[in-house]
Design an enzyme around this catalytic site. Structure first.
Site, PDB file in Angstrom:
ATOM      1  N   HIS A   1     -31.484 -18.403  32.391  1.00 34.45           N
ATOM      2  CA  HIS A   1     -30.068 -18.673  32.652  1.00 34.45           C
ATOM      3  C   HIS A   1     -29.211 -17.408  32.532  1.00 34.45           C
ATOM      4  O   HIS A   1     -28.270 -17.218  33.285  1.00 34.45           O
ATOM      5  CB  HIS A   1     -29.543 -19.739  31.700  1.00 34.45           C
ATOM      6  CG  HIS A   1     -30.157 -21.085  31.947  1.00 34.45           C
ATOM      7  ND1 HIS A   1     -30.113 -21.703  33.175  1.00 34.45           N
ATOM      8  CD2 HIS A   1     -30.846 -21.917  31.139  1.00 34.45           C
ATOM      9  CE1 HIS A   1     -30.740 -22.860  33.110  1.00 34.45           C
ATOM     10  NE2 HIS A   1     -31.199 -23.018  31.881  1.00 34.45           N
TER      11      HIS A   1
ATOM     12  N   HIS B   1      -6.555  21.659  61.885  1.00 32.39           N
ATOM     13  CA  HIS B   1      -7.341  21.103  60.757  1.00 32.39           C
ATOM     14  C   HIS B   1      -8.470  20.246  61.309  1.00 32.39           C
ATOM     15  O   HIS B   1      -8.359  19.021  61.300  1.00 32.39           O
ATOM     16  CB  HIS B   1      -6.431  20.258  59.866  1.00 32.39           C
ATOM     17  CG  HIS B   1      -7.011  19.969  58.508  1.00 32.39           C
ATOM     18  ND1 HIS B   1      -7.857  18.938  58.263  1.00 32.39           N
ATOM     19  CD2 HIS B   1      -6.874  20.616  57.319  1.00 32.39           C
ATOM     20  CE1 HIS B   1      -8.203  18.913  56.982  1.00 32.39           C
ATOM     21  NE2 HIS B   1      -7.618  19.918  56.391  1.00 32.39           N
TER      22      HIS B   1
HETATM   23 ZN    ZN Z   1     -33.358 -26.462  33.871  1.00 31.24          ZN
END
Ligand code: ZN
Length: 439
Positions: free
Chosen positions: A265, A344
């Site tokens: 997780h 430039h």
């Molecule tokens: Zn789970």
């Protein structure tokens, strides 16, 4: 161009009762339809004022053993299995109403939620779905050996390797997330726990609703459960179930290939957070491809009324949007005819960085003049901080100049945060400070 995919909600309310894993209390869950762009929200019917909590990564509280979200003092635990089912079965918008602080654990799989969603039915809505398209590889990694990589893909795919202690129960599965595949191959896979991990929790009575009916317990090489394994590789399937549920906290559908090694997780949540951060960055850069005129912006004549600058020093063609009073986007189309390109540099035209700073300053001044409702003053630079030039600006480029006033002291002093965008990339940025003097 593929046909746009629409958002979906449930067709009607359906409910499910059971036991909460951590408290062991009885809980009834009602899945209800919700309007477009609502997302998934949990509603605590048992609390005063029935607070709701967005299933968004910003609300993530803890990731130990299960995914807990919350706002203020309100919590909803173990949201990953129902979120997995909602996401994989294609439900973008719904209210998950509960009379306890977590959904019924059922048999530890997502099967009861798939059945619930099928009872409710799913129905298309009028708005297109929001996607996160992976454009380049992104990854998260932990010291414990967990690794999640997400690669560009036009589908949502997961390839997962799961490995237990000492690499026991090493399993691999690669799949594309579709409702049919999820229902058949992933949803029935149950939670599994290692005996050494749950023993202390059981001793402390922290998983009152836990039993061999809602989890497989692995003790050494033995697999203990009420019902035999549903798949030989049930563990990796449950890991994929959890990945889908945790990544649902992104709040958008992911088009990309997630390659996961020993995920949990915490890593899943880290990846969700990384994706949301990237999405936020992209939204901040997002510049319209077409340049609108009329309402909400300023055309070249209106700009000449506000700014005292004239050719060759006027560096903003239009204002294309005002987000608030203190934020706007201007546009400057850079052509080969700009005077500065002559020198430039001869044969190698590159827009001078200082001219981009000037463009930022002019867009920021427009905000200030509008706020102060006067054009009788001239702004002078006091400082330019955190200046960065990231990419060269070339003839033919269109610069989108973003400016935001961050501070203004009286009407005489102001600070602005600005950046220039060309082709979706920031080419320069700076924090500018001005003072305003009467002409
Ligand atoms: Zn789970």
């Amino acid at each position: 161009m593929p046909a746009p995919e629409f958002q979906y909600t449930v067709a009607k309310t359906a409910s499910l009762s059971g036991t909460a894993l951590h408290t062991g209390d009885k809980v009834t869950l009602k899945l209800q339809p919700a309007p477009v762009d609502h997302g998934i929200k949990f509603k605590r019917k048992d609390l005063q004022d029935e607070p709701t909590i967005d299933a968004k990564i910003e609300n993530l509280k803890t990731v130990e053993r299960a995914t807990t979200i919350g706002e203020g003092s309100v919590r909803v635990h173990t949201v990953e299995h129902i979120l997995s089912a909602l996401s994989a079965m294609g439900v973008d918008n719904a209210i998950v109403e509960m009379d306890a602080n977590e959904p019924p654990i059922g048999d530890g799989s997502a099967q009861p939620y798939v059945d619930l969603i099928k009872r409710a039915g799913v129905t298309a809505q009028e708005e297109p779905r929001n996607f996160f398209d992976v454009r380049e590889p992104m990854h998260v990694e932990t010291k414990t050996g967990a690794l999640l990589v997400v690669l560009p893909d036009n589908k949502f795919r997961i390839s997962c390797t799961q490995a237990g202690p000492n690499n026991r129960f090493t399993q691999f599965l690669s799949m594309e997330v579709t409702p049919a595949y999820f229902e058949r191959e992933i949803a029935p896979a149950r939670t599994f726990v290692y005996y050494e991990d749950v023993k202390p929790l059981m001793d402390k009575n922290l998983i009152k609703g836990g039993s061999l009916e809602n989890a497989i317990v692995v003790r050494g090489d033995a697999v203990l459960s009420k019902e035999p394994l549903r798949f030989n590789d049930e563990f990796v399937r449950h890991k994929i179930l959890d990945i889908i549920g945790d990544l649902a906290l992104v709040g958008r559908r992911i088009r990309g290939h997630v390659v996961a090694v020993k995920p949990g997780h915490a890593t899943n949540a880290d990846l969700a957070r990384l994706i949301v951060r990237e999405q936020t960055r992209r939204s901040a850069l997002a510049a319209p491809r077409t340049i609108p005129s009329g309402d909400g912006g300023l055309d070249p004549d209106q700009i000449l009324e506000i700014l005292p600058h004239r050719f060759p020093f006027l560096m903003v063609d239009r204002i294309i949007s005002f987000e608030t009073e203190t934020k706007c986007v201007g546009v400057k189309t850079v052509t080969i005819n700009e005077p500065f390109f002559q020198g430039h540099f001869p044969g190698h035209p590159v827009m001078p960085g200082v001219m981009q700073i000037e463009a930022m300053a002019q867009v920021a001044s427009i905000l200030l003049f509008k706020l102060a409702k006067t054009t009788s003053r001239i702004g002078y630079f006091m400082s330019a901080d955190a200046v960065k030039f990231r990419k060269p600006v070339l003839p033919g480029d269109t610069i989108f100049v973003h400016a935001e006033l961050t501070k203004s002291r009286g009407e005489r002093l102001a600070k602005a945060k600005c950046h220039c965008v060309v082709n979706d990339a920031v080419v320069s940025e700076a924090e500018l400070m001005f003072t305003f003097l009467d002409k």
